[in-house]
Design an enzyme around this catalytic site. Structure first.
Site, PDB file in Angstrom:
ATOM      1  N   HIS A 267       7.200  -0.760  -1.000  1.00  0.00           N
ATOM      2  CA  HIS A 267       7.201   0.540  -1.679  1.00  0.00           C
ATOM      3  C   HIS A 267       6.702   1.600  -0.707  1.00  0.00           C
ATOM      4  O   HIS A 267       5.803   1.344   0.082  1.00  0.00           O
ATOM      5  CB  HIS A 267       6.285   0.488  -2.914  1.00  0.00           C
ATOM      6  CG  HIS A 267       6.062   1.821  -3.553  1.00  0.00           C
ATOM      7  ND1 HIS A 267       4.857   2.478  -3.520  1.00  0.00           N
ATOM      8  CD2 HIS A 267       6.903   2.644  -4.228  1.00  0.00           C
ATOM      9  CE1 HIS A 267       4.960   3.630  -4.163  1.00  0.00           C
ATOM     10  NE2 HIS A 267       6.195   3.757  -4.599  1.00  0.00           N
ATOM     11  N   SER A 268       7.311   2.775  -0.774  1.00  0.00           N
ATOM     12  CA  SER A 268       6.856   3.919   0.002  1.00  0.00           C
ATOM     13  C   SER A 268       6.925   3.603   1.501  1.00  0.00           C
ATOM     14  O   SER A 268       7.950   3.155   2.001  1.00  0.00           O
ATOM     15  CB  SER A 268       5.446   4.307  -0.453  1.00  0.00           C
ATOM     16  OG  SER A 268       5.061   5.532   0.073  1.00  0.00           O
ATOM     17  N   LEU A 269       5.820   3.769   2.196  1.00  0.00           N
ATOM     18  CA  LEU A 269       5.814   3.475   3.616  1.00  0.00           C
ATOM     19  C   LEU A 269       6.077   1.989   3.886  1.00  0.00           C
ATOM     20  O   LEU A 269       6.691   1.639   4.893  1.00  0.00           O
ATOM     21  CB  LEU A 269       4.450   3.870   4.162  1.00  0.00           C
ATOM     22  CG  LEU A 269       4.457   4.239   5.608  1.00  0.00           C
ATOM     23  CD1 LEU A 269       5.377   5.401   5.864  1.00  0.00           C
ATOM     24  CD2 LEU A 269       3.045   4.553   6.051  1.00  0.00           C
ATOM     25  N   PHE A 288      11.537   0.570  -2.217  1.00  0.00           N
ATOM     26  CA  PHE A 288      11.389   1.502  -3.334  1.00  0.00           C
ATOM     27  C   PHE A 288      10.715   2.795  -2.876  1.00  0.00           C
ATOM     28  O   PHE A 288       9.669   2.756  -2.237  1.00  0.00           O
ATOM     29  CB  PHE A 288      10.546   0.866  -4.443  1.00  0.00           C
ATOM     30  CG  PHE A 288      11.193  -0.334  -5.082  1.00  0.00           C
ATOM     31  CD1 PHE A 288      12.068  -0.183  -6.142  1.00  0.00           C
ATOM     32  CD2 PHE A 288      10.938  -1.621  -4.603  1.00  0.00           C
ATOM     33  CE1 PHE A 288      12.680  -1.281  -6.724  1.00  0.00           C
ATOM     34  CE2 PHE A 288      11.543  -2.725  -5.174  1.00  0.00           C
ATOM     35  CZ  PHE A 288      12.417  -2.559  -6.239  1.00  0.00           C
ATOM     36  N   HIS A 367       5.953   9.383  -7.731  1.00  0.00           N
ATOM     37  CA  HIS A 367       6.250   8.529  -6.578  1.00  0.00           C
ATOM     38  C   HIS A 367       5.753   7.080  -6.761  1.00  0.00           C
ATOM     39  O   HIS A 367       6.310   6.152  -6.188  1.00  0.00           O
ATOM     40  CB  HIS A 367       5.599   9.159  -5.341  1.00  0.00           C
ATOM     41  CG  HIS A 367       5.651   8.320  -4.105  1.00  0.00           C
ATOM     42  ND1 HIS A 367       6.827   8.069  -3.431  1.00  0.00           N
ATOM     43  CD2 HIS A 367       4.679   7.672  -3.412  1.00  0.00           C
ATOM     44  CE1 HIS A 367       6.562   7.317  -2.374  1.00  0.00           C
ATOM     45  NE2 HIS A 367       5.281   7.053  -2.344  1.00  0.00           N
TER      46      HIS A 367
END
Ligand SMILES: *[C@@H]1O[C@H](CO)[C@@H](O)[C@H](O)[C@H]1NC(C)=O
Ligand SMILES: *[C@@H]1O[C@H](CO)[C@@H](O)[C@H](O)[C@H]1NC(C)=O
Ligand SMILES: *[C@@H]1O[C@H](CO)[C@@H](O)[C@H](O)[C@H]1NC(C)=O
Ligand SMILES: *[C@@H]1O[C@H](CO)[C@@H](O)[C@H](O)[C@H]1NC(C)=O
Length: 413
Positions: A267-269, A288, A367
């Site tokens: 997820h994210s980074l 994601f 987010h």
């Protein structure tokens, strides 16, 4: 306990309602194998940048739900060898030479990204990665775990963390990599500082120069809208452990599971890192709400395979990080010390238009992966159902433009 007679009556009734509520998968869907995963290890990067694994204690695994994922065959490209890949990368970095690699096309089992349930389970598997060992969200924490936690799990250790899930026969392994930024926006976790530097190096247009009030993370800004490309790449190679930590992690994992089929999720980074590893090793990836990582892969000089279709991004339109709209001096990203400006993703993207379809406003608070699980993936997605699908189609991003206005080139100081 219910009396037997009553249970006998209830079960067919329940089935009846379930049948109504959930559409049966098509015959074709039923042919796709479903794999069952359980938590096997946790991984972390110690302060000396060493990857460590620990076994998930059996007692804890017992509490852990297992995850059922639908699998399907996908095509991916693998470099002929890691040596050849890193050699090509080095030549590109040092001598600006483009080396032709003999990529090997392979058909492998990957997660079925057309299945909503599968996306939901994968999202849950990345979610757990956010929870530190002493966080009450790990409700099944027990004494045994606390005693045995390895180096790298100290609260002030920075870097990446996550989980390793496996099928009972170890044939398929899922490596889940923790993202970072969401922790920062909600007050900052222990990994915040190091992560912030990496984020700003890789996912901003030019060293996180937002305006004159910002201290940049590298010195490549040359006035006006000019940015020195070589300087930028050197800064990345010298300062960023982002990518090498990921490759170490992957190599350590394949050392433990030499014959397994490996999938990477994040997820994210963590999603962005997963994708870069997917390019490097030719393994299936589901990321994601990742910021655009296409530029990062170029800045890191990763040799580009003929296709990156084995990488799937899942994000929604109200998330300014995935959309690359978290820029500008008054944005929540800038206020949090972030310059996440890139927006072009590798591979294919499954984009949930939450702005149009759910009337969400663009907001950094959308987010988080919990929001994606609870408010997007958990229920059938109406706009897709209407066209006979479970999820929006996975498509390559066409004509994606980012860092508009910046000029990158040879601008010595
Ligand atoms: C495991 O990772 C470490 C760095 O953390 C690296 O030095 C080592 O070579 C890796 N081991 C294998 C077998 O890839
Ligand atoms: C998937 O690929 C494997 C080998 O790569 C093959 O044996 C299998 O039949 C394929 N399955 C489908 C459904 O195409
Ligand atoms: C799977 O891998 C674990 C190590 O994590 C090992 O203990 C176990 O025996 C393996 N299981 C099988 C069926 O190979
Ligand atoms: C969802 O949004 C798309 C545009 O992205 C639009 O074409 C579609 O009609 C919308 N569907 C619903 C049910 O709102």
């Amino acid at each position: 306990m219910l009396p037997k007679a009553l249970t006998a009556l209830l079960i067919p009734l329940l089935d009846f309602f379930l049948d109504k509520a959930e559409q049966h998968p098509s015959y074709e869907e039923q042919l796709k194998p479903s794999l069952q995963f359980e938590l096997r290890h946790e991984h972390a990067v110690s302060p000396s940048a060493h990857v460590v694994f620990s076994d998930a204690p059996a007692a804890r695994t017992a509490f852990q739900a297992s995850y059922a994922l639908r699998a399907t065959n996908i095509t991916s490209y693998k470099p002929p060898s890691l040596g050849a890949f890193s050699n090509a990368r080095t030549r590109s970095m040092r001598d600006s030479q483009s080396v032709h690699l003999q990529w090997e096309e392979q058909e492998i089992l990957g997660p079925d990204v057309e299945s909503r349930e599968t996306l939901l389970e994968l999202a849950k598997m990345t979610n757990n990665a956010y929870v530190a060992r002493d966080d009450p969200a790990w409700y099944e924490l027990n004494e045994q775990w606390i005693k045995h936690y390895p180096v790298g799990w100290e609260p002030d250790a920075d870097g990446f963390r996550g989980y390793v899930f496996a099928t009972p026969d170890n044939s398929t392994i899922v490596l889940s990599i923790k993202g970072t930024s969401s922790a920062i926006f909600s007050g900052g976790g222990p990994t915040a500082k190091k992560d912030k530097l990496n984020d700003n190096l890789l996912f901003s247009c030019c060293c996180a120069r937002i305006d004159w009030t910002w201290t940049t993370v590298c010195g490549c800004y040359r006035g006006g809208w000019k940015c020195d490309q070589n300087c930028l790449e050197d800064a990345l190679i010298e300062d960023s452990l982002f990518y090498p930590i990921g490759t170490n992690l992957y190599n350590n994992l394949t050392y433990m599971y030499p014959t397994s089929n490996i999938w990477i999720i994040g997820h994210s980074l963590g999603g962005a890192l997963s994708s870069l590893l997917g390019v490097t090793f030719g393994v299936p990836v589901v990321a994601f709400e990742s910021p655009g990582e296409k530029t990062a892969s170029r800045r890191l000089h990763l040799p580009a395979p003929p296709s990156t279709q084995h990488i799937t991004h899942v994000y929604h339109t109200a998330d300014p990080i995935a959309m690359g709209t978290c820029n500008g001096i008054l944005s929540s990203c800038a206020l949090g010390g972030y310059a996440l400006e890139t927006r072009c993703h590798l591979g294919k993207s499954i984009v949930y238009d939450t702005v149009s379809n759910l009337s969400w406003s663009v907001d950094i608070r959308t987010h988080g992966i919990v929001n994606v699980i609870e408010n997007i993936l958990k229920e059938p997605w109406q706009p897709s159902l209407e066209v006979g699908r479970e999820v929006p189609p996975a498509e390559a991003e066409q004509e994606c433009v980012e860092c508009y206005g910046w000029e990158f080139g040879d601008f010595p100081p």
